[in-house]
Design a protein around this motif. Sequence first.
Motif, short mmCIF file in Angstrom:
data_model
loop_
_atom_site.label_atom_id
_atom_site.label_comp_id
_atom_site.label_asym_id
_atom_site.label_seq_id
_atom_site.Cartn_x
_atom_site.Cartn_y
_atom_site.Cartn_z
N UNK A 52 -4.25 -11.86 8.93
CA UNK A 52 -2.61 -11.96 8.55
C UNK A 52 -2.52 -12.42 7.20
N UNK A 53 -3.08 -13.46 6.54
CA UNK A 53 -2.72 -13.48 5.14
C UNK A 53 -3.13 -12.46 4.34
N UNK A 54 -3.97 -11.49 4.53
CA UNK A 54 -4.29 -10.53 3.35
C UNK A 54 -3.38 -9.42 3.32
N UNK A 55 -2.48 -9.08 4.13
CA UNK A 55 -1.84 -7.94 4.14
C UNK A 55 -0.36 -8.06 3.92
N UNK A 56 0.20 -8.98 3.28
CA UNK A 56 1.58 -9.18 2.97
C UNK A 56 2.06 -8.16 1.84
N UNK A 57 1.34 -7.53 0.97
CA UNK A 57 1.66 -6.83 -0.05
C UNK A 57 2.27 -5.55 0.46
N UNK A 58 3.07 -5.09 -0.82
CA UNK A 58 3.64 -3.80 -0.59
C UNK A 58 2.91 -2.76 -1.19
N UNK A 59 1.80 -2.84 -1.79
CA UNK A 59 0.82 -1.89 -1.98
C UNK A 59 -0.63 -2.44 -1.50
N UNK A 60 -1.58 -1.58 -1.16
CA UNK A 60 -2.80 -1.73 -0.72
C UNK A 60 -3.59 -2.32 -1.76
N UNK A 61 -4.69 -2.92 -1.32
CA UNK A 61 -5.42 -3.63 -2.38
C UNK A 61 -6.54 -2.57 -3.17
N UNK A 62 -7.33 -3.47 -3.90
CA UNK A 62 -8.26 -2.56 -4.52
C UNK A 62 -9.72 -2.18 -3.71
N UNK A 63 -10.37 -1.19 -4.00
CA UNK A 63 -11.41 -0.79 -3.12
C UNK A 63 -12.67 -1.90 -3.52
#
Length: 188
Positions: free
Chosen positions: A82-93
Motif C-alpha cells: 500500500x505505501x509503494x503505490x501512491x504515485x501519479x507516475x509509475x516507478x523506475x525499472x
Amino acid sequence: KDLRELIEYYKNKYSIEKNIPIWLSEFGWSTFEGNGVSFEQQSAYISRALTWFLANNSQDSANIEKAYIWCLQNTGFTNSHPEANWGIVDGMKTNKVKAFTRDVEMAAKDSYVAINNYNYLMKNATIIDSNEDNAETDGYYCYKFYNSDTDKYILVLWNNEENNIADNYNMYADCACPGHRGQCRIRA
C-alpha cells in the motif's frame, strides 16, 4: 467528518479566531493491488479533491490555500504494497522485481493526465456557485466556476455513487444550473 468540519474542530480546540490559510501537505490515494483504488478511481478522486479545494479557497470558507499530492512516483518494488503505490507516475525499472504497472519507466498514470488537464483548464478559475450544502440529498456534486482568462464558465459534476468513476468534466461548457435541484444541464 468532512474536511471543513475537521478544520472548524481544530480552530475551536486551539482557540484560533482568525481564518488562517490551510496548507494540505499530503493527500492522495494508493493504487496498490488489494484494497487500493484503481487508476481511474485515483484520477477521479484527485480531480474531485482539487475541485473541492479550489471551491473552498476563500477566507469565508475552509481557506485552503495550497494542496500537495502525495507523491510523484511509486516508490516500491511491488504493486501489492500500500505505501509503494501512491504515485501519479509509475516507478523506475529495477533488476529485482518489476515495480511498475507498464513496460515504460516513469509512465504517467491516469491521475497524472487528469491533474495536467485540470491545472490547464482551471488556472485562474474562481468559484461562482455550487450545490455543496445539498450534494448528499441531490445525489451529485455540481460546481460552477468562471475562468477570466478564457471568459468561459466551467462546470464540474460528479454523482455520489461510490463505484461510478465516470466524472463529467465539460470544462468549457456554457452552463446553467438553476438552483442545482436536479436541473443541472449543459448547453454546448
